[in-house]
Design an enzyme around this catalytic site. Structure first.
Site, mmCIF file in Angstrom:
data_model
loop_
_atom_site.group_PDB
_atom_site.id
_atom_site.type_symbol
_atom_site.label_atom_id
_atom_site.label_comp_id
_atom_site.label_asym_id
_atom_site.label_seq_id
_atom_site.Cartn_x
_atom_site.Cartn_y
_atom_site.Cartn_z
ATOM 1 N N GLU A 20 0.777 -1.218 -0.068
ATOM 2 C CA GLU A 20 -0.150 0.115 0.035
ATOM 3 C C GLU A 20 0.765 1.360 -0.092
ATOM 4 O O GLU A 20 0.362 2.550 -0.109
ATOM 5 C CB GLU A 20 -0.993 -0.146 1.235
ATOM 6 C CG GLU A 20 -0.160 0.336 2.439
ATOM 7 C CD GLU A 20 -1.187 1.151 3.396
ATOM 8 O OE1 GLU A 20 -2.358 1.143 3.191
ATOM 9 O OE2 GLU A 20 -0.753 1.547 4.445
ATOM 10 N N ASN A 33 -4.836 1.175 4.837
ATOM 11 C CA ASN A 33 -5.515 2.568 4.894
ATOM 12 C C ASN A 33 -5.141 3.343 3.642
ATOM 13 O O ASN A 33 -5.804 4.415 3.407
ATOM 14 C CB ASN A 33 -5.312 3.371 6.014
ATOM 15 C CG ASN A 33 -3.960 3.356 6.571
ATOM 16 O OD1 ASN A 33 -3.229 2.115 6.351
ATOM 17 N ND2 ASN A 33 -3.366 4.513 6.893
ATOM 18 N N HIS A 34 -3.969 3.124 3.012
ATOM 19 C CA HIS A 34 -3.512 3.962 1.756
ATOM 20 C C HIS A 34 -4.053 3.384 0.589
ATOM 21 O O HIS A 34 -3.180 3.897 -0.456
ATOM 22 C CB HIS A 34 -2.139 4.311 1.898
ATOM 23 C CG HIS A 34 -1.635 5.105 3.065
ATOM 24 N ND1 HIS A 34 -2.173 6.337 3.124
ATOM 25 C CD2 HIS A 34 -0.807 5.021 4.154
ATOM 26 C CE1 HIS A 34 -1.546 6.742 4.393
ATOM 27 N NE2 HIS A 34 -0.984 6.157 4.950
HETATM 28 FE FE LIG Z 1 -0.934 1.616 6.520
#
Ligand SMILES: [Fe+2]
Length: 251
Positions: free
Chosen positions: A39, A67-68
């Site tokens: 990521e 999350n990215h």
């Molecule tokens: Fe992360």
């Protein structure tokens, strides 16, 4: 089953050290499956099509994110037909949170989940989301990447899925933890595989930028740190009930 799991690939330094070391690791360990968290592979944020193809060419089979995942917008164009997983608790967004591949005669289920603590408390419950997948998806062997900030959330999930998921590992914090183990009910567990990227930055970012942020409170854009590089990975041989942590460095 022999698996090689590569921790968060961060920017060009992460790709460069894989270019240098992955071939020899494959020759030495002969894994049936290589999984990497990617990521941060595109300049610290997300993944591009060019990098995805390059990493596939190096022999990485499945990519987990976190999350990215949307950090590089290109991914929306190719995630559906790829071997890239986005967190399963991003359930209404493009892509898949799990994949089943036929490997070494087994239906291997790989799941990517995002923790909530210190990341996003409004996400779907990761424990319930993973449980739904393992109960409803046909498989012989299972692997889970818990992309999470809190060690407590990862360890709790490790115990919750002990005996239900064969390999449980964590990513996101970028520092390899020294707690690889066989859990009481037989699952292999590791809190964080560590990062494959710059060695002398602050979890991948140029150190001056992060020190300044802590010292003076103002924020400038993150830049991928230059200089020495590190490769962090975890090798597991389930037949021999054996695993080893891997840490390599390069100038
Ligand atoms: Fe992360």
């Amino acid at each position: 089953m022999k698996l090689l799991i590569i921790g968060d690939i961060y920017g060009d330094p992460g790709i460069e050290i894989l270019d240098f070391h992955l071939k020899e690791l494959k020759n030495e360990l002969k894994p049936h499956l290589i999984i990497a968290n990617a990521e941060n592979s595109s300049n610290g944020r997300g993944i591009s099509k060019r990098i995805y193809n390059h990493l596939l060419g190096l022999g990485i089979n499945i990519f987990t994110m976190g999350n990215h995942v949307w950090g590089n917008r290109e991914i929306k164009e190719f995630i559906e037909d790829s071997n890239i997983l986005r967190p399963a608790n991003y359930n209404n967004l493009p892509g898949n949170g799990y994949i089943v591949k036929n490997i070494n005669g087994l239906k291997v289920l790989v799941i990517n989940i995002l923790g909530r603590a210190f990341i996003n408390l409004s996400l779907d419950n990761p424990f319930k989301c993973v449980n739904d997948i393992i109960e409803n998806v046909d498989h012989d062997f299972s692997i889970l990447d818990i992309h999470a900030e809190a060690t407590s959330e990862k360890i709790a999930m490790g115990h919750f899925f002990d005996g239900k998921i064969d390999i449980i590992f964590g990513t996101h914090t970028h520092v390899q933890t020294n707690d690889a183990r066989l859990m009481p009910k037989g699952s292999f567990y590791l809190t964080d595989v560590g990062m494959t990227g710059p060695l002398d930055g602050v979890i991948g970012v140029e150190k001056e930028i992060v020190i300044n942020r802590f010292l003076n409170g103002f924020s400038t854009h993150n830049k991928v740190s230059k200089g020495r590089k590190q490769l962090n990975a975890w090798f597991i041989d389930t037949e021999l009930q054996y695993s080893k942590l891997i840490h390599l460095e390069k100038e």
